[in-house]
Write an enzyme that holds these catalytic residues in place. Structure first.
Site, mmCIF file in Angstrom:
data_model
loop_
_atom_site.group_PDB
_atom_site.id
_atom_site.type_symbol
_atom_site.label_atom_id
_atom_site.label_comp_id
_atom_site.label_asym_id
_atom_site.label_seq_id
_atom_site.Cartn_x
_atom_site.Cartn_y
_atom_site.Cartn_z
ATOM 1 N N THR A 131 37.890 142.446 -2.784
ATOM 2 C CA THR A 131 38.972 141.164 -3.489
ATOM 3 C C THR A 131 38.549 141.435 -4.930
ATOM 4 O OG1 THR A 131 40.461 139.411 -3.325
ATOM 5 C CG2 THR A 131 37.878 139.191 -3.625
ATOM 6 N N ASP B 197 42.639 140.250 5.536
ATOM 7 C CA ASP B 197 43.703 140.304 5.879
ATOM 8 C C ASP B 197 44.726 139.087 6.395
ATOM 9 O OD1 ASP B 197 45.673 142.433 4.872
ATOM 10 O OD2 ASP B 197 46.307 142.717 6.828
ATOM 11 N N TYR C 276 54.746 132.442 0.623
ATOM 12 C CA TYR C 276 55.711 131.865 2.040
ATOM 13 C C TYR C 276 55.002 130.194 1.673
ATOM 14 C CZ TYR C 276 56.611 136.474 3.422
ATOM 15 O OH TYR C 276 56.796 138.109 3.909
ATOM 16 N N ASP C 277 54.013 129.845 1.106
ATOM 17 C CA ASP C 277 54.350 128.616 0.814
ATOM 18 C C ASP C 277 55.307 127.304 0.634
ATOM 19 O OD1 ASP C 277 51.277 128.891 1.643
ATOM 20 O OD2 ASP C 277 50.746 129.096 -0.832
ATOM 21 N N LYS D 46 45.293 122.185 1.771
ATOM 22 C CA LYS D 46 45.458 123.565 1.965
ATOM 23 C C LYS D 46 44.389 124.562 2.638
ATOM 24 C CE LYS D 46 47.466 128.086 1.756
ATOM 25 N NZ LYS D 46 48.138 128.958 0.313
ATOM 26 N N HIS E 56 44.899 128.631 7.850
ATOM 27 C CA HIS E 56 43.878 130.231 8.061
ATOM 28 C C HIS E 56 43.199 130.649 7.679
ATOM 29 C CE1 HIS E 56 47.500 130.629 5.481
ATOM 30 N NE2 HIS E 56 47.410 131.536 4.824
HETATM 31 P P1 IMP Z 1 46.730 138.952 1.587
HETATM 32 O O1 IMP Z 1 46.156 139.885 3.089
HETATM 33 O O2 IMP Z 1 45.297 137.539 1.646
HETATM 34 O O3 IMP Z 1 46.792 139.814 0.594
HETATM 35 O O4 IMP Z 1 48.010 138.986 2.536
HETATM 36 C C1 IMP Z 1 49.035 139.361 2.755
HETATM 37 C C2 IMP Z 1 50.445 139.054 1.890
HETATM 38 O O5 IMP Z 1 50.801 137.329 3.165
HETATM 39 C C3 IMP Z 1 50.499 137.864 0.724
HETATM 40 O O6 IMP Z 1 51.257 138.892 -0.044
HETATM 41 C C4 IMP Z 1 51.468 136.664 0.860
HETATM 42 O O7 IMP Z 1 52.881 137.582 0.662
HETATM 43 C C5 IMP Z 1 50.822 136.639 2.483
HETATM 44 N N1 IMP Z 1 50.396 135.368 2.508
HETATM 45 C C6 IMP Z 1 48.670 135.887 2.459
HETATM 46 N N2 IMP Z 1 47.932 134.159 2.549
HETATM 47 C C7 IMP Z 1 49.606 132.733 2.010
HETATM 48 C C8 IMP Z 1 49.177 131.752 1.964
HETATM 49 O O8 IMP Z 1 47.870 130.741 2.147
HETATM 50 N N3 IMP Z 1 50.142 131.265 1.559
HETATM 51 C C9 IMP Z 1 51.470 131.905 2.005
HETATM 52 N N4 IMP Z 1 51.503 133.546 1.939
HETATM 53 C C10 IMP Z 1 50.343 133.853 2.600
#
Ligand code: IMP
Length: 195
Positions: free
Chosen positions: A8, A69, A151-152, A172, A177
């Site tokens: 990351t 992911d 999308y929070d 949160k 997740h």
């Molecule tokens: P990543 O795998 O953490 O990079 O997440 C991929 C995508 O999922 C992000 O660009 C967000 O659009 C969405 N996303 C991931 N985690 C969150 C969260 O905790 N809240 C809202 N959207 C999320």
């Protein structure tokens, strides 16, 4: 102290996990590792992407490492946007473009059930382990709140009345997740290290 690499560039994610693992591991992010190139994540599942990123780090560095992911899975959209959550509205879209697109798709749809799902792939001593975290909830009809990201502003977790973007970040993280998947990883590493 043992070293472990985390795929990351996000310092917030890194600090959070480093503060919990501080007595067990020195967690190194991509910046500290001097890895500046984009790590490929072209799989069509969250598991596949987490594994692809962890494999990439392991091939490059040969040390213990992990990658995550995350996706938003909407029941009425058969699990979309899922693994494509970051770029749902197009290649260089913003978080609000994605939110707008999803609200439009759900405009006349009653079923607002959705979940965030995170998958972490850990490579420890050359062996792979997967950890999953899920938070279920509902998508509201317009954005509420300024905190968080992605999308929070439209996601209300079950059992709460605030969106993720309205609630304190600590709350949160506790129920999310990512929080759940990370806790599973931490429990595993703690057990493995005998702490
Ligand atoms: P990543 O795998 O953490 O990079 O997440 C991929 C995508 O999922 C992000 O660009 C967000 O659009 C969405 N996303 C991931 N985690 C969150 C969260 O905790 N809240 C809202 N959207 C999320």
């Amino acid at each position: 102290m043992k070293k472990i690499a985390f795929a990351t560039h996000n310092n917030h994610k890194l600090e959070e996990i480093q503060s919990i693992l501080k007595n067990m591991y020195h967690v190194m992010g991509l910046t500290e590792l001097g890895i500046t190139e984009e790590i490929p994540e072209t799989a069509d599942t969250l598991e596949g992407n987490a594994q692809m990123k962890a494999d990439y780090l392991f091939d490059r560095l040969g040390i213990d490492c992990f990658a995550d992911d995350t996706g938003l899975e909407v029941e009425a959209l058969h699990g979309a946007p899922g693994v494509y959550s970051a770029r749902y509205a197009g290649e260089h879209c913003s978080f609000s473009d994605n939110v707008e697109k999803i609200l439009k798709e759900l405009e006349r749809i009653e079923n607002r059930k959705a979940q965030f799902r995170t998958v972490i792939c850990l490579i420890l001593n050359g062996e792979k382990h997967f950890f999953e975290g899920i938070v279920t909830g509902e998508l509201i009809k317009s954005s509420r709140g300024e905190k968080g990201f992605g999308y929070d502003p439209i996601f209300i977790p079950n059992g709460y009345s605030e969106t993720f973007a309205e609630m304190p970040i600590d709350l949160k993280n506790e129920i999310s997740h990512r929080g759940k998947a990370t806790q599973k990883l931490i429990d595993f590493l703690a057990k493995f290290s005998g702490i």
